[in-house]
Design a protein around this motif. Structure first.
Motif, PDB file in Angstrom:
ATOM      1  N   PHE A 150      -6.728  -3.255   2.078  1.00 42.97           N
ATOM      2  CA  PHE A 150      -7.583  -3.248   3.269  1.00 42.97           C
ATOM      3  C   PHE A 150      -6.752  -3.304   4.545  1.00 42.97           C
ATOM      4  O   PHE A 150      -7.197  -3.821   5.565  1.00 42.97           O
ATOM      5  CB  PHE A 150      -8.599  -4.392   3.212  1.00 42.97           C
TER       6      PHE A 150
ATOM      7  N   GLY B 202      -3.293   4.476   3.050  1.00 37.35           N
ATOM      8  CA  GLY B 202      -3.736   3.964   4.338  1.00 37.35           C
ATOM      9  C   GLY B 202      -4.277   5.076   5.212  1.00 37.35           C
ATOM     10  O   GLY B 202      -3.992   6.257   4.991  1.00 37.35           O
TER      11      GLY B 202
ATOM     12  N   GLU C  39     -12.202   4.618   4.338  1.00 35.95           N
ATOM     13  CA  GLU C  39     -12.632   3.670   5.370  1.00 35.95           C
ATOM     14  C   GLU C  39     -13.974   3.970   6.024  1.00 35.95           C
ATOM     15  O   GLU C  39     -14.598   3.091   6.615  1.00 35.95           O
ATOM     16  CB  GLU C  39     -11.529   3.580   6.442  1.00 35.95           C
TER      17      GLU C  39
ATOM     18  N   GLN D 243       0.807  -1.223   0.000  1.00 35.58           N
ATOM     19  CA  GLN D 243       0.000   0.000   0.000  1.00 35.58           C
ATOM     20  C   GLN D 243       0.842   1.277   0.000  1.00 35.58           C
ATOM     21  O   GLN D 243       0.288   2.370   0.075  1.00 35.58           O
ATOM     22  CB  GLN D 243      -0.950  -0.013   1.212  1.00 35.58           C
TER      23      GLN D 243
ATOM     24  N   SER E 272      -3.478  -2.609  11.136  1.00 35.63           N
ATOM     25  CA  SER E 272      -4.661  -1.917  10.614  1.00 35.63           C
ATOM     26  C   SER E 272      -5.437  -2.770   9.618  1.00 35.63           C
ATOM     27  O   SER E 272      -4.855  -3.328   8.701  1.00 35.63           O
ATOM     28  CB  SER E 272      -4.230  -0.643   9.883  1.00 35.63           C
ATOM     29  N   VAL E 273      -6.737  -2.821   9.795  1.00 27.82           N
ATOM     30  CA  VAL E 273      -7.634  -3.422   8.811  1.00 27.82           C
ATOM     31  C   VAL E 273      -8.897  -2.571   8.721  1.00 27.82           C
ATOM     32  O   VAL E 273      -9.505  -2.264   9.755  1.00 27.82           O
ATOM     33  CB  VAL E 273      -8.008  -4.876   9.194  1.00 27.82           C
ATOM     34  N   ARG E 274      -9.267  -2.146   7.539  1.00 25.80           N
ATOM     35  CA  ARG E 274     -10.580  -1.562   7.215  1.00 25.80           C
ATOM     36  C   ARG E 274     -11.167  -0.658   8.298  1.00 25.80           C
ATOM     37  O   ARG E 274     -12.161  -0.994   8.928  1.00 25.80           O
ATOM     38  CB  ARG E 274     -11.576  -2.687   6.955  1.00 25.80           C
ATOM     39  N   GLY E 275     -10.529   0.479   8.511  1.00 18.57           N
ATOM     40  CA  GLY E 275     -11.021   1.403   9.528  1.00 18.57           C
ATOM     41  C   GLY E 275     -10.568   0.953  10.902  1.00 18.57           C
ATOM     42  O   GLY E 275     -11.387   0.725  11.797  1.00 18.57           O
ATOM     43  N   PRO E 276      -9.237   0.808  11.070  1.00 21.33           N
ATOM     44  CA  PRO E 276      -8.731   0.262  12.339  1.00 21.33           C
ATOM     45  C   PRO E 276      -9.254   1.040  13.544  1.00 21.33           C
ATOM     46  O   PRO E 276      -9.352   2.258  13.510  1.00 21.33           O
ATOM     47  CB  PRO E 276      -7.210   0.398  12.203  1.00 21.33           C
TER      48      PRO E 276
END
Ligand code: MOS
Length: 730
Positions: free
Chosen positions: A269, A535, A691, A238, A377-381
């Motif tokens: 993501f 990100g 996100e 990313q 971090s994943v999808r709107g951490p």
């Protein structure tokens, strides 16, 4: 589509027709130049779209390469312990095999090298015989072809001295410790206990969200080789510049010696952020040892086992309210898993610090080290699991007060940051709530649960409010005015499928006051200079800022300069001068769901998100991202759950058969649209769309399930068996 019945909006900003559509959706503030036709604010299909659907673009494992060798990773079958023996003798005699790398012969890495959060043992592969988590890479077999490497990998005999493991996470785990980080402090405003005691109603509940995987379509792949004294890398990630810096640190190289390119990336993501993926560490080791270009591509199961994921969270929320719905206290304690190998912060209390006014707010974050690989971090951490807890609890407050949950939100709108005291740069949550409610038809809702029926189905609606931090991180852009009238715009951005190429071309065209056809955009190469990655929903803001300033610099040059002429701009200083403010995107999400009382099956029938995300660069692509985010929220609410066996610590569902992601049949009609918005702190007025679509959706769905059934689900995903077993639905 039944959106037309709920949305009389004449502006189909999310038009699925792949033709340019001259729809302006966001109002620039005074002083902003009128965008040129075809640039910012126009719904244009993505530049590389045709190349993608015709198979012409190359993802990182498609890079043509002579003399290429292939590495196949071997992963641990135990969760904790030591490698007793790793017998390579059979593997080494197999056809095409060049060798095996393991902890006994692997290049030594700098163990202080890590990610954003410090040293990260997740990247320090093949350095010791210790096994810290299930699926840990223990060896890389390198061969002439991927098939030969795979066969030899299966012939490797690895035995372990197994030790007891602990993957039994909870808020009450004895190893829980305060999670401290530079990302926001814990908050204490007012006296929570006193305010709770004085409240007319108090909700006190625990919410649990599961381990969630990025699960990008493209498995992680890296190709590495040495050329002219430089380490050349093509990798799926990313942010190529950030990855190049991490590789240099890990392998103790001069950063100038490392070049990372990521021309096309099939989704991230979060799973391709955070330093350097296992595929890349292993590929760089192998190219050094065998003096050949080496490619390492992870299998789907290896992606699940070796690439960072969102940790399980266990959160306690207490909210006290007056009888009229004015909040007295919010107390949010959020625990999450970390690995013993690295620190990380799942910042679940981000929204709690900013979304609602209350006389007292207390937030606490707690990290629990268990035997898993390092989460990231994943999808709107943080915001995503945190929002599920906070927005479910808000719905429970409305339930106790017999109040409209929408009205409860409106009643607690803060005039300044509830914890920070800082002004909001621009806060458009109420516009999202009101316009969303209007389009959804919220006004006719009976707020009592179990009031909706259609045949045998229970029908309910629910909503949630949401925010997500907006901002930019330091990046450098260069622009060259070419002799042919074109402008070469160079920035180390990464397009992970979001449409960054298309958006940045529009931004550059507007900033240079030329049609997009005259922009030649170069991205996805660490040699293009320092740049933030894709990100934190901060890619477009960070890169656009640098491009806009570089363009201004170029335009301010006196005329008659000799071409080609190159200028560059580094945003570090400008960002430092930005006044501190509460800068966020906002949204309101509305959901209609049905529940089959016989089977517990939940079907989301309608999803509507109204978003305040700053100025919208390209409504077609922005809507696509928001809809995608809402699908991920739906998937989190109903399907996704990384399962670890408490006895063995093994991750049990490491494929798309066992780890279900919402598929076409799960996804209803979704409407995402924008309210006029603008971020005054950003030169282009952008906030970011990456996100926020995910963040509030799970709570809106859980709240709709409560409304349909009278049954509050506080653990995700909302599984049919749990829904039926816990309390049979008549
Ligand atoms: Mo994203 S989860 O901030 O890469």
């Amino acid at each position: 589509m039944n959106a037309s019945s709920t949305s009389p909006s004449p502006a189909p900003t999310g038009d699925r027709t792949p033709t340019p559509h001259p729809t302006r959706t966001s109002a620039p503030s005074a002083g902003t130049p009128e965008p040129l036709l075809g640039a910012v604010g126009m719904a244009r299909p993505r530049i590389e779209g045709t190349a993608k659907v015709t198979g012409a673009v190359r993802y990182s494992s498609d890079e043509p390469m002579g003399d290429l060798a292939h590495g196949w990773a071997v992963t641990s079958t135990v969760t904790r312990g030591r490698i007793r023996d790793l017998d390579t003798s059979a593997a080494l005699t197999m056809p095409g095999v060049l060798g095996v790398i393991d902890h006994r012969n692997a290049p030594r890495l700098d163990l202080e090298a890590g990610s954003f959060f410090g040293p990260d043992g997740g990247m320090h592969l093949l350095q010791t015989d210790e096994i810290p988590h299930s699926g840990r890479p223990v060896a890389l077999v390198v061969a002439e072809t991927a098939e030969q490497a795979r066969s030899a990998a299966r012939a490797l005999r690895v035995t372990y001295d197994e030790e007891p493991c602990d993957v039994d996470f909870s808020l009450d785990h004895p190893a829980a410790r305060p999670a401290t980080s530079f990302i926001g402090a814990d908050a204490t405003v007012g006296d929570v206990d006193t305010e709770l005691a004085a409240s007319a109603v108090v909700v006190d509940a625990r919410y649990v969200t599961p381990e969630t995987h990025g699960a990008a379509m493209e498995p992680h792949s890296a190709t590495a080789w040495w050329e002219d004294g430089r380490l050349q890398i093509v990798d799926s990630n990313q942010g190529p510049f950030l990855v190049a810096m991490t590789v240099a640190a890990l392998f103790r190289l001069d950063p100038k010696q490392v070049r990372v390119r990521s021309p096309h990336v099939g989704g991230g993501f979060g799973s391709k952020s955070g330093g350097c993926g296992p595929q890349l560490v292993l590929a760089v080791m192998a190219t050094a040892m065998f003096d050949r270009p080496v490619r390492v591509t992870l299998t789907r199961s290896q992606v699940f086992q070796t690439v960072s994921m969102r940790p399980t969270t266990d959160q306690r929320v207490r909210i006290g309210s007056d009888a009229d719905g004015r909040l007295r206290a919010i107390d949010h304690t959020a625990a999450f898993e970390v690995s013993k190998l690295a620190d990380y912060l799942e910042n679940c209390t981000e929204l709690t610090n900013t979304l609602y006014a209350a006389r007292a707010i207390r937030t606490r974050r707690s990290a629990v080290p268990v035997d898993i690989l390092p989460p990231y971090s994943v999808r709107g951490p943080g915001a995503t699991p945190g929002s599920f807890a906070l927005e479910s609890a808000m719905d429970e407050v409305a339930e106790r007060l017999h109040m409209d949950p929408l009205e409860l939100r409106l009643r607690n709108e803060p005039s300044a940051g509830p914890v920070s005291g800082l002004p909001f740069s621009r806060r458009n949550l109420t516009a999202c709530l009101r316009e969303g409610a209007r389009r959804f038809g919220w006004a006719t809702r009976d707020h009592r649960p179990r009031t909706g029926r259609e045949g045998h189905l229970l029908v309910g609606t629910g909503m949630a409010a949401t925010s997500f931090g907006a901002g930019a991180l330091p990046s450098t852009a260069s622009i060259t005015a070419e002799t042919d009238g074109a402008f070469t715009v160079a920035i180390g951005a990464s397009d992970i499928g979001t449409g960054a190429r298309t958006a940045l071309t529009a931004v550059a065209a507007e900033a240079l006051r030329v049609p997009p056809e005259r922009i030649r955009l170069l991205i996805a190469d660490s040699d293009l200079g320092p740049a933030w990655g894709a990100g934190g929903s901060r890619g477009t803001t960070s890169w656009s800022w640098a491009i806009t300033e570089a363009a201004a610099k170029l335009r301010s040059r006196p005329g008659g300069a000799t071409l080609p002429l190159t200028v560059s701009f580094d945003t570090t200083e400008s960002l430092g001068e930005l006044p501190l403010m509460e800068r966020h995107s906002y949204s309101a999400v509305f959901c209609e769901a049905t529940v089959d009382p016989a089977t517990g099956e939940v079907r989301v029938r309608r999803l509507l998100g109204m978003f305040a995300v700053g100025r919208v660069i390209n409504p077609l692509l922005a809507r696509s991202q928001l809809v995608g985010g809402m699908i991920m929220g739906l998937s989190m609410a109903l399907h996704e759950e990384g399962v670890r066996d408490p006895a063995t610590g093994r991750h049990l569902n490491t494929d798309f058969a066992g780890y279900h992601i919402a598929a076409h049949a799960d996804v209803p009609d979704i409407e995402a649209d924008f309210v006029p918005d603008y971020e005054p702190g950003d030169p282009s007025g952008i906030k970011g769309v990456g996100e926020i679509g995910t963040v509030g959706t799970a709570a809106a769905i859980a709240n709709a399930v409560w409304h349909a059934t009278g049954h509050r689900r506080r653990t995700l995903p909302i599984r049919p068996d749990h829904l039926v077993e816990e309390r049979p639905l008549p």
